[in-house]
Design an enzyme around this catalytic site. Structure first.
Site, PDB file in Angstrom:
ATOM      1  N   LYS A 210       0.838  -1.202   0.000  1.00  0.00           N
ATOM      2  CA  LYS A 210       0.000   0.000   0.000  1.00  0.00           C
ATOM      3  C   LYS A 210       0.875   1.255   0.000  1.00  0.00           C
ATOM      4  CE  LYS A 210      -3.413   2.429   2.779  1.00  0.00           C
ATOM      5  NZ  LYS A 210      -4.376   2.410   3.878  1.00  0.00           N
ATOM      6  N   GLU A 216      10.488  -4.653   4.552  1.00  0.00           N
ATOM      7  CA  GLU A 216      10.556  -6.082   4.193  1.00  0.00           C
ATOM      8  C   GLU A 216      10.244  -6.258   2.708  1.00  0.00           C
ATOM      9  OE1 GLU A 216       8.920  -4.787   6.743  1.00  0.00           O
ATOM     10  OE2 GLU A 216       9.080  -6.035   8.533  1.00  0.00           O
ATOM     11  N   GLY A 272      -4.879  -1.620   5.061  1.00  0.00           N
ATOM     12  CA  GLY A 272      -4.062  -2.741   4.594  1.00  0.00           C
ATOM     13  C   GLY A 272      -4.735  -4.089   4.817  1.00  0.00           C
ATOM     14  N   ARG A 273      -5.250  -4.297   6.033  1.00  0.00           N
ATOM     15  CA  ARG A 273      -5.839  -5.612   6.349  1.00  0.00           C
ATOM     16  C   ARG A 273      -7.240  -5.776   5.777  1.00  0.00           C
ATOM     17  NH1 ARG A 273      -4.777  -2.403  10.484  1.00  0.00           N
ATOM     18  NH2 ARG A 273      -6.406  -1.608  11.863  1.00  0.00           N
ATOM     19  N   GLU A 358      -4.861  -6.744  14.722  1.00  0.00           N
ATOM     20  CA  GLU A 358      -4.339  -5.424  14.354  1.00  0.00           C
ATOM     21  C   GLU A 358      -5.454  -4.385  14.450  1.00  0.00           C
ATOM     22  OE1 GLU A 358      -0.804  -4.897  11.505  1.00  0.00           O
ATOM     23  OE2 GLU A 358      -2.449  -4.140  10.301  1.00  0.00           O
ATOM     24  N   HIS A 389      -5.686 -33.381  17.637  1.00  0.00           N
ATOM     25  CA  HIS A 389      -4.590 -34.233  18.112  1.00  0.00           C
ATOM     26  C   HIS A 389      -3.433 -33.396  18.654  1.00  0.00           C
ATOM     27  CE1 HIS A 389      -6.394 -37.969  16.719  1.00  0.00           C
ATOM     28  NE2 HIS A 389      -6.949 -37.200  15.795  1.00  0.00           N
ATOM     29  N   LYS A 513       9.361  -1.077  14.181  1.00  0.00           N
ATOM     30  CA  LYS A 513       9.951  -0.718  12.882  1.00  0.00           C
ATOM     31  C   LYS A 513      11.072   0.304  13.072  1.00  0.00           C
ATOM     32  CE  LYS A 513       5.714  -0.965  10.049  1.00  0.00           C
ATOM     33  NZ  LYS A 513       4.788  -0.163   9.251  1.00  0.00           N
TER      34      LYS A 513
HETATM   35  O1  F6P Z   1       2.064  -4.199   9.941  1.00  0.00           O
HETATM   36  C1  F6P Z   1       1.711  -2.897   9.631  1.00  0.00           C
HETATM   37  C2  F6P Z   1       1.208  -2.759   8.233  1.00  0.00           C
HETATM   38  O2  F6P Z   1       1.070  -1.402   7.999  1.00  0.00           O
HETATM   39  C3  F6P Z   1      -0.100  -3.494   7.967  1.00  0.00           C
HETATM   40  O3  F6P Z   1      -1.192  -2.819   8.440  1.00  0.00           O
HETATM   41  C4  F6P Z   1      -0.038  -3.616   6.495  1.00  0.00           C
HETATM   42  O4  F6P Z   1      -0.988  -4.519   6.004  1.00  0.00           O
HETATM   43  C5  F6P Z   1       1.392  -4.055   6.310  1.00  0.00           C
HETATM   44  O5  F6P Z   1       2.108  -3.305   7.276  1.00  0.00           O
HETATM   45  C6  F6P Z   1       1.977  -3.868   4.949  1.00  0.00           C
HETATM   46  O6  F6P Z   1       1.955  -2.528   4.562  1.00  0.00           O
HETATM   47  P1  F6P Z   1       2.162  -2.119   3.044  1.00  0.00           P
HETATM   48  O7  F6P Z   1       1.057  -2.717   2.249  1.00  0.00           O
HETATM   49  O8  F6P Z   1       2.136  -0.633   3.034  1.00  0.00           O
HETATM   50  O9  F6P Z   1       3.495  -2.669   2.590  1.00  0.00           O
END
Ligand code: F6P
Length: 549
Positions: A210, A216, A272-273, A358, A389, A513
């Site tokens: 987003k 990452e 995002g979620r 979240e 199990h 972060k």
């Molecule tokens: O973990 C925090 C967060 O902002 C989530 O809410 C989001 O889904 C994820 O990181 C990834 O963010 P982006 O889509 O901006 O890479």
């Protein structure tokens, strides 16, 4: 600033406390069913293809009435309507919350800042469908002209969990000639394992972010680009045919070197979620095809419409949300298990963890005041029979109250052989048996009647009285998956509304972060990190000592 009374001081809250402390101090499911067998039919709500049975809960008609009064007092439906209207209910980020617009029909009108956003939603869906169609048909080829056979989505959190979960869920609907993988972890092993057996000439990377700033994702995307360019003889031009982006941030996409013509856009009013039926679903759309993807969106919409218009007493997300409040706030339940009896839903609970935890893992209210009540639960679980199990022992005989959702399907997917289809009844026999055992248990007398030695009676007794919801559908289709997700989205919404928290921000992920950025130079270069606490400093020193490179 709200001047409404604190949640726990509301008369409706106090009435629930009294109800719990009075008549319902020790509600027994055995007795509740004996006194009122019709609850098995009465406590069922249907939405779309879902039959949701909440009869095995520690509730009576009075409990439900009191919970509904709490929902009215906390104006859940007022906030719901504000959300659907596009008001900025994400107060700390000053944003609208309009994931429901992502599945609105073409002719709908939903305005943000006076602009109807629905045409843009459908323009992106059409662009995705066109691209997905070209990849699936082989018309879109890689840099060397080879057909794309592998799709690797690189994203994390909401830019990974939704499509990764839905890809597993809908495997039976996917093009089996395509290999689709999901890379999220910044641990290089993730990208390595996802690409080690792939031909770069046949591989498409979808960079899903987003913000397009998530470290990452950008790190993995950069490594993927190096892998691709190296694999294709060092020609940087190859990137154009092998990388597309899903983002709200065109500037950053272009800085990364992806042509914005190959970017699929979404908007800051999509959290995002809550984003996976936006452009973030592109990998899924390529896998299942645009028609199935639209079918899934229709499923979401069925539950959106239900949430918007069903009366409170028959409103599934409202009821599920209230039941969660009942246990979390009046029984001190700390967690909530989601147990799908479908191998295809193996990632469903992991997806819900982000959605729920979240969203509702908050300890200040919408005005920034500390809350004096429990908020979101720990959500956990894995597919049912495997759990039986492993950890079901604790649910059955441990000391904790763990409300659980059981999700099952009447029919297995068509693709299975007849022999494998025949296993389905056994799977579902377990499904029904577990909620029965959890609810009704086994008394000491029943254990004795089986001739069990007296000293073993306590060990073989099941107290029962463990509350469960049973969600049953005919089969797992794209539409049913959409219905299930929307059900949980709105359940989470209901709980956030009652707890008066902002379910749409996620400030709690920021500090880690920032600190990671600060610590990284200490690991790579041995740089000093000013103000590092003694414990972390010692760990960093140990890391430096053991580091091979
Ligand atoms: O973990 C925090 C967060 O902002 C989530 O809410 C989001 O889904 C994820 O990181 C990834 O963010 P982006 O889509 O901006 O890479």
């Amino acid at each position: 600033m709200s001047d409404s009374p604190k949640l726990t001081r509301r008369p409706e809250w106090v009435a629930l406390e009294d109800h719990r402390a009075g008549g319902l101090l020790h509600p027994r499911l055995r007795e509740l069913f004996a006194a009122d067998p019709a609850r098995a039919e009465r406590y069922v709500v249907r939405v779309g293809d879902l039959r949701i049975d909440y009869s095995k809960h520690l509730i009576t008609d009075e409990t439900l009435a009191l919970l509904l009064e709490l929902a009215t007092a906390t104006d859940v439906f007022g906030l719901r309507d504000a959300m659907f209207r596009g008001e900025r209910i994400n107060v700390t980020e000053d944003r609208a919350v309009l994931h429901t617009a992502l599945r609105a029909p073409r002719e709908a009108v939903i305005e943000v800042e006076g602009e109807n956003v629905v045409p843009a939603v459908h323009a992106v869906l059409d662009k995705m469908a066109d691209f997905a169609g070209r990849v699936r048909s082989g018309e879109w080829t890689g840099h060397t002209g080879k057909r794309i056979k592998n799709v690797v989505n690189i994203g994390i959190g909401g830019s990974d969990l939704g499509p990764a979960m839905a890809y597993e869920a809908l495997r039976a609907f996917t093009d089996r000639d395509l290999t689709v993988r999901f890379v999220s972890n910044v641990d290089g092993a993730d990208l390595h394992e996802a690409t080690r057996d792939l031909d770069p000439a046949e591989t498409l990377f979808i960079i899903a972010s987003k913000t397009f700033t998530t470290i990452e994702t950008i790190t993995n995307a950069t490594s993927a680009r190096s892998w691709l360019v190296a694999g294709l003889g060092g020609d940087e031009k190859a990137v154009a045919k092998h990388f597309v982006a899903l983002s709200t941030n065109a500037g950053k996409v272009s800085d990364f070197g992806i042509d914005t013509a190959n970017m699929f856009e979404f908007w800051d009013w999509v959290g995002g979620r809550y984003s996976f039926d936006s452009a973030i679903g592109l990998s899924l759309m390529i896998a299942i095809g645009p028609d199935s993807f639209r079918e899934m969106l229709d499923g979401f919409r069925i539950v959106d419409e239900h949430f918007k218009s069903a009366p409170a007493e028959a409103n599934a997300p409202l009821l599920l949300g209230l039941l969660g409040v009942w246990y979390g706030n009046f029984f001190d339940a700390q967690s909530h298990a989601v147990l799908p009896y479908s191998h295809y839903l193996s990632k469903f609970t992991a997806y819900l963890q982000q959605l729920d935890m979240e969203s509702n893992g908050k300890s200040v209210d919408r005005d920034g005041h500390p809350v004096e009540w429990q908020t979101g639960p720990v959500v956990w679980g894995t597919p049912g029979t495997n759990g039986q199990h492993a950890y079901y022992q604790l649910i059955h005989q441990g000391t904790k109250l763990i409300p659980a959702d059981f999700i099952g399907f009447v029919n297995p997917v068509d693709e299975l052989s007849d022999e494998l289809k025949d296993q389905h009844d056994l799977l579902m026999a377990n499904f029904f048996a577990q909620t029965q055992a959890l609810a009704f248990g086994k008394t000491p007398d029943e254990v004795r009647a089986e001739g069990v030695a007296e000293e073993l009676v306590p060990h073989k007794t099941f107290k029962g009285n463990h509350p469960t919801t049973t969600v049953l559908a005919s089969e797992l289709t794209p539409s049913v998956l959409g219905q299930l997700i929307a059900l949980y989205e709105h359940k989470v919404f209901v709980q956030g509304a009652i707890w008066n928290i902002d379910s749409f921000d996620q400030w709690g992920v920021e500090l880690g972060k920032v600190l990671a950025k600060r610590v990284e130079p200490a690991l790579t270069e041995g740089a000093d990190v000013p103000g590092l606490d003694p414990s972390t400093a010692a760990l960093v020193a140990a890391y430096r000592t053991l580091r091979k490179k």
